[in-house]
Design a protein around this motif. Sequence first.
Motif, PDB file in Angstrom:
ATOM      1  N   THR A 151      -0.853  -5.059   0.655  1.00  0.00           N
ATOM      2  CA  THR A 151      -0.637  -5.969  -0.472  1.00  0.00           C
ATOM      3  C   THR A 151       0.722  -5.694  -1.098  1.00  0.00           C
ATOM      4  N   PRO A 152       1.389  -6.742  -1.588  1.00  0.00           N
ATOM      5  CA  PRO A 152       2.771  -6.591  -2.067  1.00  0.00           C
ATOM      6  C   PRO A 152       2.850  -6.014  -3.474  1.00  0.00           C
ATOM      7  N   MET A 153       2.321  -4.819  -3.646  1.00  0.00           N
ATOM      8  CA  MET A 153       2.363  -4.126  -4.936  1.00  0.00           C
ATOM      9  C   MET A 153       2.638  -2.654  -4.668  1.00  0.00           C
ATOM     10  N   PHE A 154       3.800  -2.190  -5.047  1.00  0.00           N
ATOM     11  CA  PHE A 154       4.097  -0.778  -4.867  1.00  0.00           C
ATOM     12  C   PHE A 154       5.060  -0.313  -5.958  1.00  0.00           C
ATOM     13  N   PRO A 155       5.041   0.993  -6.282  1.00  0.00           N
ATOM     14  CA  PRO A 155       5.955   1.517  -7.289  1.00  0.00           C
ATOM     15  C   PRO A 155       7.083   2.337  -6.667  1.00  0.00           C
ATOM     16  N   ILE A 156       8.172   2.442  -7.405  1.00  0.00           N
ATOM     17  CA  ILE A 156       9.241   3.393  -7.138  1.00  0.00           C
ATOM     18  C   ILE A 156       9.274   4.341  -8.334  1.00  0.00           C
ATOM     19  N   SER A 157       9.156   5.645  -8.081  1.00  0.00           N
ATOM     20  CA  SER A 157       9.109   6.629  -9.160  1.00  0.00           C
ATOM     21  C   SER A 157      10.109   7.737  -8.896  1.00  0.00           C
ATOM     22  N   ALA A 158      10.566   8.368  -9.973  1.00  0.00           N
ATOM     23  CA  ALA A 158      11.455   9.522  -9.835  1.00  0.00           C
ATOM     24  C   ALA A 158      11.334  10.383 -11.077  1.00  0.00           C
ATOM     25  N   GLY A 159      11.365  11.703 -10.873  1.00  0.00           N
ATOM     26  CA  GLY A 159      11.278  12.613 -12.012  1.00  0.00           C
ATOM     27  C   GLY A 159      11.402  14.054 -11.562  1.00  0.00           C
ATOM     28  N   ARG A 160      11.420  14.934 -12.556  1.00  0.00           N
ATOM     29  CA  ARG A 160      11.414  16.363 -12.266  1.00  0.00           C
ATOM     30  C   ARG A 160       9.962  16.801 -12.154  1.00  0.00           C
ATOM     31  N   ALA A 205     -13.038   4.171   6.360  1.00  0.00           N
ATOM     32  CA  ALA A 205     -11.889   5.072   6.313  1.00  0.00           C
ATOM     33  C   ALA A 205     -10.834   4.603   5.321  1.00  0.00           C
ATOM     34  N   PHE A 206     -10.221   5.555   4.638  1.00  0.00           N
ATOM     35  CA  PHE A 206      -9.075   5.273   3.780  1.00  0.00           C
ATOM     36  C   PHE A 206      -7.928   4.799   4.672  1.00  0.00           C
ATOM     37  N   PRO A 207      -7.243   3.700   4.314  1.00  0.00           N
ATOM     38  CA  PRO A 207      -6.312   3.071   5.264  1.00  0.00           C
ATOM     39  C   PRO A 207      -4.919   3.692   5.332  1.00  0.00           C
ATOM     40  N   HIS A 208      -4.645   4.756   4.559  1.00  0.00           N
ATOM     41  CA  HIS A 208      -3.307   5.349   4.563  1.00  0.00           C
ATOM     42  C   HIS A 208      -3.386   6.842   4.874  1.00  0.00           C
ATOM     43  N   LYS A 209      -2.255   7.411   5.246  1.00  0.00           N
ATOM     44  CA  LYS A 209      -2.187   8.843   5.536  1.00  0.00           C
ATOM     45  C   LYS A 209      -2.128   9.676   4.257  1.00  0.00           C
ATOM     46  N   THR A 210      -1.705   9.044   3.152  1.00  0.00           N
ATOM     47  CA  THR A 210      -1.496   9.770   1.903  1.00  0.00           C
ATOM     48  C   THR A 210      -2.121   9.021   0.736  1.00  0.00           C
ATOM     49  N   LEU A 211      -2.858   9.742  -0.111  1.00  0.00           N
ATOM     50  CA  LEU A 211      -3.307   9.239  -1.397  1.00  0.00           C
ATOM     51  C   LEU A 211      -2.451   9.945  -2.439  1.00  0.00           C
ATOM     52  N   GLY A 256     -11.924   7.691  -9.981  1.00  0.00           N
ATOM     53  CA  GLY A 256     -12.847   7.074  -9.036  1.00  0.00           C
ATOM     54  C   GLY A 256     -12.648   5.571  -8.952  1.00  0.00           C
ATOM     55  N   HIS A 257     -12.455   4.942 -10.104  1.00  0.00           N
ATOM     56  CA  HIS A 257     -12.238   3.492 -10.160  1.00  0.00           C
ATOM     57  C   HIS A 257     -10.951   3.109  -9.419  1.00  0.00           C
ATOM     58  N   GLU A 258      -9.865   3.840  -9.697  1.00  0.00           N
ATOM     59  CA  GLU A 258      -8.584   3.459  -9.114  1.00  0.00           C
ATOM     60  C   GLU A 258      -8.512   3.763  -7.620  1.00  0.00           C
ATOM     61  N   VAL A 259      -9.133   4.857  -7.181  1.00  0.00           N
ATOM     62  CA  VAL A 259      -9.187   5.118  -5.741  1.00  0.00           C
ATOM     63  C   VAL A 259      -9.956   4.003  -5.037  1.00  0.00           C
ATOM     64  N   ALA A 260     -11.018   3.514  -5.682  1.00  0.00           N
ATOM     65  CA  ALA A 260     -11.822   2.441  -5.082  1.00  0.00           C
ATOM     66  C   ALA A 260     -11.023   1.162  -4.875  1.00  0.00           C
ATOM     67  N   HIS A 261      -9.988   0.961  -5.666  1.00  0.00           N
ATOM     68  CA  HIS A 261      -9.178  -0.249  -5.500  1.00  0.00           C
ATOM     69  C   HIS A 261      -8.446  -0.284  -4.161  1.00  0.00           C
ATOM     70  N   VAL A 268      -9.686  -5.365   0.949  1.00  0.00           N
ATOM     71  CA  VAL A 268     -10.275  -6.686   0.734  1.00  0.00           C
ATOM     72  C   VAL A 268      -9.477  -7.331  -0.399  1.00  0.00           C
ATOM     73  N   ASP A 269      -8.688  -8.319  -0.071  1.00  0.00           N
ATOM     74  CA  ASP A 269      -7.790  -8.984  -1.019  1.00  0.00           C
ATOM     75  C   ASP A 269      -8.206 -10.444  -1.147  1.00  0.00           C
ATOM     76  N   PRO A 270      -9.103 -10.761  -2.096  1.00  0.00           N
ATOM     77  CA  PRO A 270      -9.650 -12.119  -2.166  1.00  0.00           C
ATOM     78  C   PRO A 270      -8.576 -13.154  -2.509  1.00  0.00           C
ATOM     79  N   LEU A 271      -8.857 -14.385  -2.149  1.00  0.00           N
ATOM     80  CA  LEU A 271      -7.988 -15.489  -2.533  1.00  0.00           C
ATOM     81  C   LEU A 271      -7.901 -15.570  -4.063  1.00  0.00           C
ATOM     82  N   TRP A 272      -6.796 -16.159  -4.537  1.00  0.00           N
ATOM     83  CA  TRP A 272      -6.600 -16.309  -5.981  1.00  0.00           C
ATOM     84  C   TRP A 272      -7.420 -17.501  -6.489  1.00  0.00           C
TER      85      TRP A 272
END
Length: 330
Positions: A151-160, A205-211, A256-261, A268-272
Amino acid sequence: MADARFGVHAVARREPLVSGGQLTLSNALTLDRTGVRADGFNEDVAANGTFIRSSTLMPVIGYQGRFEIGADAERAKRGLGAVTPMLTPVESLPALAARARDRGLTPAWFTVRTTISTSLDQTALGPGDLVNEWTVNKRRHFSYRLDQPSTPMFPISAGRYAVERRVVGGVAVELWYHAAHGAHAARIVEIASRSLTVLQQQFGAFPHKTLRLVEVPAGWGFGAYAQTGSRDLTESRGMLSDARKGDVDLLVRRIGHEVAHEWWGHTVDPLWGEGRLTIVETLAKYSEQLRLGAQQGDAVLARMMSFDHDRYLSGRANTMGLEPTLLTTA
């Protein structure tokens, strides 16, 4: 046409793009966060704790109803009709589904390759897996790659950042956080790891190599936010939550809620259309309840559900207009 004030551009091709064809769209963006703004400060670019969403960085193609004037009086003064519905009505969903089958999802899923540069004392985080990092001209550079269409939603983060890591069934669980806020770091990674185990048993299965979990400044209006492969926790409502014996554990609930997303909303990305949130949010709430009940028992779960019911009634009492129905029938 180019509207510099609102950043809207109309582009006409000399020849139509054929079905299955490709083109390259290049853009450059400058975020100016200096000075005093009439609409307040934007905290996405920070000296320590930058957090920029892809919706800020990337152009959006097509008509955007979310930018329409919402006030009825203002629309009437300008001779405008009704606001474009954000969600397609139930009766129009078959046509929307047919269009998605024919042309693909809107917005489309994509793969991402990013190169991020930051100062020497910071770490940059992007979508997917880290494939390379290097230092040039006293700046650190990081290359990330997300090869699975997402899905086209991702962040860019940077910090110490400081970092806490664990591997669960082949999935790397990472928490990147401000070192002074590390009191709950190990517990947050444990909660995320247990959430991963419980929810994979339920949903696959979780669909990515990293959470990846990332602390962001307190000024953001959410407690936690799920984007592709990443969970963003605010310092106030995430990293510094005060868990006490017998209370509903807000970190278990929230994480738990956010991991479930990752399943409900990003796999599962339903139609708008109307009913979308029944899949995206209701099933994430169900997953949250699974986690809390398994960890704290049915009595604590009942207290949480009673609290959520009170929140619903309060929200309904303050809703302008009619409450949307849960089910529409012919």
